[in-house]
Write an enzyme that holds these catalytic residues in place. Sequence first.
Site, PDB file in Angstrom:
ATOM      1  N   LYS A  74      29.139  99.456  97.194  1.00 38.17           N
ATOM      2  CA  LYS A  74      29.983  99.012  96.298  1.00 38.17           C
ATOM      3  C   LYS A  74      29.033  98.605  95.037  1.00 38.17           C
ATOM      4  O   LYS A  74      29.319  99.054  94.051  1.00 38.17           O
ATOM      5  CB  LYS A  74      30.907  97.990  96.655  1.00 38.17           C
ATOM      6  CG  LYS A  74      31.339  97.006  95.581  1.00 38.17           C
ATOM      7  CD  LYS A  74      32.315  95.900  95.810  1.00 38.17           C
ATOM      8  CE  LYS A  74      31.745  94.769  95.813  1.00 38.17           C
ATOM      9  NZ  LYS A  74      31.300  94.101  94.859  1.00 38.17           N
ATOM     10  N   ASN A  75      27.882  97.751  95.490  1.00 39.52           N
ATOM     11  CA  ASN A  75      27.209  97.097  94.259  1.00 39.52           C
ATOM     12  C   ASN A  75      26.219  98.163  93.789  1.00 39.52           C
ATOM     13  O   ASN A  75      25.639  97.728  92.806  1.00 39.52           O
ATOM     14  CB  ASN A  75      26.517  95.631  94.886  1.00 39.52           C
ATOM     15  CG  ASN A  75      27.397  94.667  95.265  1.00 39.52           C
ATOM     16  OD1 ASN A  75      28.604  95.057  94.750  1.00 39.52           O
ATOM     17  ND2 ASN A  75      26.778  93.621  95.816  1.00 39.52           N
ATOM     18  N   ARG A  86      34.172  90.909  87.345  1.00 41.06           N
ATOM     19  CA  ARG A  86      33.018  90.646  86.646  1.00 41.06           C
ATOM     20  C   ARG A  86      32.064  91.555  86.571  1.00 41.06           C
ATOM     21  O   ARG A  86      31.165  91.688  85.643  1.00 41.06           O
ATOM     22  CB  ARG A  86      32.572  89.360  87.545  1.00 41.06           C
ATOM     23  CG  ARG A  86      31.387  88.670  86.726  1.00 41.06           C
ATOM     24  CD  ARG A  86      30.920  87.402  87.657  1.00 41.06           C
ATOM     25  NE  ARG A  86      30.266  86.302  86.861  1.00 41.06           N
ATOM     26  CZ  ARG A  86      28.859  86.980  86.468  1.00 41.06           C
ATOM     27  NH1 ARG A  86      28.415  87.908  86.989  1.00 41.06           N
ATOM     28  NH2 ARG A  86      28.465  86.063  85.664  1.00 41.06           N
ATOM     29  N   CYS A 146      34.474  82.422  88.358  1.00 44.03           N
ATOM     30  CA  CYS A 146      35.008  83.279  89.280  1.00 44.03           C
ATOM     31  C   CYS A 146      35.209  82.274  90.762  1.00 44.03           C
ATOM     32  O   CYS A 146      34.860  81.284  90.750  1.00 44.03           O
ATOM     33  CB  CYS A 146      34.247  84.569  89.559  1.00 44.03           C
ATOM     34  SG  CYS A 146      32.886  84.370  90.591  1.00 44.03           S
ATOM     35  N   ARG A 192      28.879  81.345  87.815  1.00 44.39           N
ATOM     36  CA  ARG A 192      28.232  82.788  87.632  1.00 44.39           C
ATOM     37  C   ARG A 192      28.011  82.935  85.714  1.00 44.39           C
ATOM     38  O   ARG A 192      28.639  83.839  85.434  1.00 44.39           O
ATOM     39  CB  ARG A 192      29.228  83.869  87.989  1.00 44.39           C
ATOM     40  CG  ARG A 192      29.015  83.886  89.725  1.00 44.39           C
ATOM     41  CD  ARG A 192      29.770  84.703  90.302  1.00 44.39           C
ATOM     42  NE  ARG A 192      29.164  85.901  90.422  1.00 44.39           N
ATOM     43  CZ  ARG A 192      29.557  87.144  91.246  1.00 44.39           C
ATOM     44  NH1 ARG A 192      30.775  86.988  91.834  1.00 44.39           N
ATOM     45  NH2 ARG A 192      28.816  88.051  91.317  1.00 44.39           N
ATOM     46  N   ASP A 202      26.194  87.778 100.512  1.00 44.90           N
ATOM     47  CA  ASP A 202      27.480  88.388 100.800  1.00 44.90           C
ATOM     48  C   ASP A 202      27.699  88.717 102.539  1.00 44.90           C
ATOM     49  O   ASP A 202      28.739  89.261 102.870  1.00 44.90           O
ATOM     50  CB  ASP A 202      27.349  90.026 100.030  1.00 44.90           C
ATOM     51  CG  ASP A 202      27.425  89.929  98.863  1.00 44.90           C
ATOM     52  OD1 ASP A 202      27.846  88.731  98.175  1.00 44.90           O
ATOM     53  OD2 ASP A 202      27.107  90.949  98.117  1.00 44.90           O
ATOM     54  N   ARG A 242      38.825  95.397  97.293  1.00 44.03           N
ATOM     55  CA  ARG A 242      37.754  95.322  96.324  1.00 44.03           C
ATOM     56  C   ARG A 242      36.591  96.114  96.766  1.00 44.03           C
ATOM     57  O   ARG A 242      35.800  96.727  95.945  1.00 44.03           O
ATOM     58  CB  ARG A 242      37.369  93.970  96.006  1.00 44.03           C
ATOM     59  CG  ARG A 242      38.543  93.314  94.874  1.00 44.03           C
ATOM     60  CD  ARG A 242      37.882  92.225  94.312  1.00 44.03           C
ATOM     61  NE  ARG A 242      36.640  92.537  93.940  1.00 44.03           N
ATOM     62  CZ  ARG A 242      35.437  91.468  93.615  1.00 44.03           C
ATOM     63  NH1 ARG A 242      35.795  90.275  93.964  1.00 44.03           N
ATOM     64  NH2 ARG A 242      34.503  91.972  93.203  1.00 44.03           N
TER      65      ARG A 242
HETATM   66  C1  UD1 Z   1      25.479  90.329  92.534  1.00 44.04           C
HETATM   67  C2  UD1 Z   1      26.429  91.102  93.633  1.00 44.04           C
HETATM   68  C3  UD1 Z   1      26.972  90.022  94.503  1.00 44.04           C
HETATM   69  C4  UD1 Z   1      25.961  89.541  95.212  1.00 44.04           C
HETATM   70  C5  UD1 Z   1      24.802  88.671  94.085  1.00 44.04           C
HETATM   71  C6  UD1 Z   1      23.655  88.130  94.920  1.00 44.04           C
HETATM   72  C7  UD1 Z   1      27.334  92.907  92.288  1.00 44.04           C
HETATM   73  C8  UD1 Z   1      28.494  93.591  91.674  1.00 44.04           C
HETATM   74  N1  UD1 Z   1      27.452  91.673  92.708  1.00 44.04           N
HETATM   75  O1  UD1 Z   1      26.106  89.525  91.776  1.00 44.04           O
HETATM   76  O2  UD1 Z   1      27.828  90.682  95.520  1.00 44.04           O
HETATM   77  O3  UD1 Z   1      26.265  88.348  95.851  1.00 44.04           O
HETATM   78  O4  UD1 Z   1      24.396  89.901  93.568  1.00 44.04           O
HETATM   79  O5  UD1 Z   1      23.215  88.988  95.868  1.00 44.04           O
HETATM   80  O6  UD1 Z   1      26.459  93.648  92.371  1.00 44.04           O
HETATM   81  N2  UD1 Z   1      22.945  83.305  87.431  1.00 44.04           N
HETATM   82  C9  UD1 Z   1      22.690  82.663  86.216  1.00 44.04           C
HETATM   83  N3  UD1 Z   1      22.648  83.136  85.232  1.00 44.04           N
HETATM   84  C10 UD1 Z   1      22.743  84.622  84.931  1.00 44.04           C
HETATM   85  C11 UD1 Z   1      23.014  85.341  86.034  1.00 44.04           C
HETATM   86  C12 UD1 Z   1      23.078  85.061  87.124  1.00 44.04           C
HETATM   87  O7  UD1 Z   1      22.831  81.388  86.319  1.00 44.04           O
HETATM   88  O8  UD1 Z   1      22.650  85.002  83.800  1.00 44.04           O
HETATM   89  C13 UD1 Z   1      23.274  82.724  88.656  1.00 44.04           C
HETATM   90  C14 UD1 Z   1      24.636  82.930  89.160  1.00 44.04           C
HETATM   91  O9  UD1 Z   1      25.546  82.076  89.016  1.00 44.04           O
HETATM   92  C15 UD1 Z   1      24.458  82.953  90.778  1.00 44.04           C
HETATM   93  C16 UD1 Z   1      23.079  83.426  90.716  1.00 44.04           C
HETATM   94  O10 UD1 Z   1      22.318  83.308  89.729  1.00 44.04           O
HETATM   95  O11 UD1 Z   1      24.381  81.589  91.208  1.00 44.04           O
HETATM   96  C17 UD1 Z   1      22.854  84.733  91.352  1.00 44.04           C
HETATM   97  O12 UD1 Z   1      23.516  85.657  90.697  1.00 44.04           O
HETATM   98  P1  UD1 Z   1      23.138  87.427  90.548  1.00 44.04           P
HETATM   99  O13 UD1 Z   1      21.846  87.854  91.145  1.00 44.04           O
HETATM  100  O14 UD1 Z   1      23.186  87.478  88.712  1.00 44.04           O
HETATM  101  O15 UD1 Z   1      24.581  88.083  90.948  1.00 44.04           O
HETATM  102  P2  UD1 Z   1      25.380  88.969  90.476  1.00 44.04           P
HETATM  103  O16 UD1 Z   1      24.772  90.112  89.775  1.00 44.04           O
HETATM  104  O17 UD1 Z   1      26.570  88.174  89.622  1.00 44.04           O
END
Ligand code: UD1
Length: 419
Positions: free
Chosen positions: A22-23, A92, A116, A121, A303, A395
């Site tokens: 999915k990701n 998201r 969320c 996030r 995850d 999802r």
């Molecule tokens: C992706 C995955 C999700 C997985 C996660 C971590 C998808 C669609 N989703 O989510 O399933 O659990 O990686 O492996 O691919 N953060 C900030 N600022 C930012 C971006 C992130 O503070 O600009 C924080 C987030 O709040 C969170 C952490 O960093 O606490 C990890 O987020 P991130 O690695 O960006 O995860 P996603 O890409 O949202």
Amino acid sequence: MSSIVVTGGRPLSGEVRVGGAKNSALKLMAAALLAPGVSTLRNVPDISDVAVMSQVLEHLGAKVERADHSLRIDATTLTGHEAPYELVALMRASTCVLGSLVGRLGRAHVAMPGGCNIGSRKVDIHIHGLTQLGVQITTEHGFIDATGRATGSTVSLEFPSVGATENLLMAASVGQGTTVIDNAAREPEIADLAHFLVAMGARIDGAGTPTITIEGVSGLHPAEHTVIGDRIEAGTYLVAGALCGGPVTVVGFDPRHLDIVLTKLRDTGAAVEVGAERVTVRRVGAIRPVDVATLPYPGFPTDMQAQFMTLMAIADGDSVITENVFENRFMFADEIGRMGADVRIDGHHALIRGVPGLSGAPVRSPELRGGAALVLAGLVAEGETVVTDIHHIERGYEDFVPRLRALGASVHIVDELFE
Ligand code: UD1
């Protein structure tokens, strides 16, 4: 409104094939926008998140056709550059069109995702990174507004955010100069995205390592790509096997992507056999308690945290699960508590006292992985478990119920309208 009804106590055995990740699929769909023409993605899972991403692409003017597990994405003409709030609020991950729209059009207007159910996030790392690359960003009225293309720079990420790494990778692929992303996320889905971008003509080196170098090019061309297997879907079925006895064999993914999860499963006392694109798990004796701390890849995936907590809930002793990636990903603990699990939350630690057994109960799916983990809990609980809010599970898991049933589980979907 449908529910999943599970009757616990059945042994599970057999083979299950997982779909494409999915990701990865969601980001590859966004990447297809970078090139005018028709790109084809194979091994795309039939899940609701992919349907939402298709709507995002169509809103931007692309045409998306699904045939079985392939997607044909025609991005010849884009008619818009906005990802509206209604769609971003549904999923998201639609914010990943930010990078591809910047690369293709030099313009993007993407709704801020807001909170969320697993934490706030934020998107500050995405915005900071794009700004470093020379893209002008403003955030007003709940939207991220981006203008300009990447001009190349070195960006050091404060945290190896998966989404930020992907947005920067896509934005920097079409532009000028050399971009270096330091402290980049190393998830296998990043390498998969880079492989697709390279097939489209991008010049990328180091994806899958903490330092990614991208030489901007003036444009990309369409390409075909097969999505990697879903390591989290695979891990979910492996935990089901470890919970219910097995042997359960999961095929269709790269076992190296689950390295630490397989190590932890072995630590619980499960027998784990690894082959090419397949893993077999079998429970041997009591489940031993094992501590786990989630971390960015190659650490233990957040995850897989809820599924692992289910296993620890009936382990022979106490364990600690530490959540280091998301601030609020323990809502699952309250639900499994209703099934008799003894879980105490202290900040970002969960203290789990293994109990001899769980009891079936009505529970609510709090989010995607937590929902799947509640179904797993139902497989070993005494009596009937009814999991509601299963749209979360849909999802990310294609045919979750039929696949579990094929392994021997007593599980079915009940449509409340006909109850
Ligand atoms: C992706 C995955 C999700 C997985 C996660 C971590 C998808 C669609 N989703 O989510 O399933 O659990 O990686 O492996 O691919 N953060 C900030 N600022 C930012 C971006 C992130 O503070 O600009 C924080 C987030 O709040 C969170 C952490 O960093 O606490 C990890 O987020 P991130 O690695 O960006 O995860 P996603 O890409 O949202």
